[in-house]
Design an enzyme around this catalytic site. Structure first.
Site, PDB file in Angstrom:
ATOM      1  N   TYR A  12      39.484  34.844  45.796  1.00  0.00           N
ATOM      2  CA  TYR A  12      38.866  35.153  47.136  1.00  0.00           C
ATOM      3  C   TYR A  12      37.537  35.751  47.062  1.00  0.00           C
ATOM      4  CZ  TYR A  12      41.024  39.613  46.063  1.00  0.00           C
ATOM      5  OH  TYR A  12      40.891  40.737  45.288  1.00  0.00           O
ATOM      6  N   GLY A  13      37.037  36.240  45.845  1.00  0.00           N
ATOM      7  CA  GLY A  13      35.826  37.204  45.395  1.00  0.00           C
ATOM      8  C   GLY A  13      35.067  36.591  44.736  1.00  0.00           C
ATOM      9  N   THR A  14      34.656  37.566  43.591  1.00  0.00           N
ATOM     10  CA  THR A  14      33.642  37.016  42.632  1.00  0.00           C
ATOM     11  C   THR A  14      33.811  35.917  41.774  1.00  0.00           C
ATOM     12  OG1 THR A  14      34.167  38.279  41.135  1.00  0.00           O
ATOM     13  CG2 THR A  14      32.815  39.426  42.613  1.00  0.00           C
ATOM     14  N   LEU A  15      35.175  35.316  41.887  1.00  0.00           N
ATOM     15  CA  LEU A  15      35.516  34.138  41.042  1.00  0.00           C
ATOM     16  C   LEU A  15      35.261  32.831  41.888  1.00  0.00           C
ATOM     17  CD1 LEU A  15      38.792  35.448  39.366  1.00  0.00           C
ATOM     18  CD2 LEU A  15      36.649  34.653  38.019  1.00  0.00           C
ATOM     19  N   GLU A  87      40.037  40.834  35.355  1.00  0.00           N
ATOM     20  CA  GLU A  87      40.332  41.675  36.464  1.00  0.00           C
ATOM     21  C   GLU A  87      41.231  42.735  35.953  1.00  0.00           C
ATOM     22  OE1 GLU A  87      38.924  40.860  38.628  1.00  0.00           O
ATOM     23  OE2 GLU A  87      38.584  38.627  38.818  1.00  0.00           O
TER      24      GLU A  87
HETATM   25  N1  PCA Z   1      37.868  38.549  41.488  1.00  0.00           N
HETATM   26  C1  PCA Z   1      39.122  37.998  41.861  1.00  0.00           C
HETATM   27  C2  PCA Z   1      39.769  39.173  42.794  1.00  0.00           C
HETATM   28  C3  PCA Z   1      38.561  39.851  43.269  1.00  0.00           C
HETATM   29  C4  PCA Z   1      37.248  39.488  42.372  1.00  0.00           C
HETATM   30  O1  PCA Z   1      36.172  39.953  42.327  1.00  0.00           O
HETATM   31  C5  PCA Z   1      38.916  36.931  42.770  1.00  0.00           C
HETATM   32  O2  PCA Z   1      38.018  36.427  43.024  1.00  0.00           O
HETATM   33  O3  PCA Z   1      39.962  36.506  43.435  1.00  0.00           O
END
Ligand code: PCA
Length: 153
Positions: A12-15, A87
């Site tokens: 949900y984030g930077t990935l 992570e």
């Molecule tokens: N990376 C993981 C968790 C939060 C982040 O930045 C993601 O993208 O799900």
């Protein structure tokens, strides 16, 4: 013998595609990955941007915030352990299984959640979907862009 086990991961984030750490997930040396589609958590969670590095976090407070939007990937054990490395699971984020809706179907996916957050974080803005370049202006500071030490707090 190769390990054929596959796992679903909800990011949900930077990935996510187009976000600063997507290269970690798309790098074939890290293991196998296949994009399954857009997903949305079954429960609502607070999705916030926090710490001095502007890191996106889903907080371990189900029932608060919004159903979080992200992407679902099928990965092998090698990729899953590389994601854990990025992570800092289990010392920072915790990886656990949650129901995620993908194309109208509910599937169980690993998701990185933060449990040890300060309650004040629940008073900050909660998003439905993360974008590093969003209107919030809180640009992510990558691990290599952090000057002191290895800790990410
Ligand atoms: N990376 C993981 C968790 C939060 C982040 O930045 C993601 O993208 O799900």
């Amino acid at each position: 013998m190769t390990d054929e086990t596959r796992w679903n991961v909800f990011v949900y984030g930077t990935l996510k595609k187009g976000e600063p750490n997507h290269g970690w997930l798309s790098r074939s040396e890290n293991g196998f990955q296949e994009y399954l589609g857009a997903g949305r958590t079954n429960k609502s969670f607070p999705l916030v941007i926090a710490s001095r590095y502007n890191i996106p976090f889903v907080l371990d407070s189900p029932g608060t915030g919004n159903r979080v939007e992200g992407e679902v990937y099928r990965v092998d054990a090698s990729m899953l352990s590389k994601l854990d490395e990025l992570e800092n699971h289990p010392s920072y984020y915790t990886r656990r299984l949650e129901d995620v809706e993908v194309s109208g179907e509910m599937i169980q996916c690993w998701i990185y959640i933060w449990s040890g957050f300060k309650p004040e974080l629940l008073d900050t803005e909660m998003y439905t979907s993360y974008s590093n370049m969003g209107q919030h202006g809180k640009q992510y500071v990558s691990k290599t862009g952090r000057s002191q030490g290895k800790h990410i707090h």
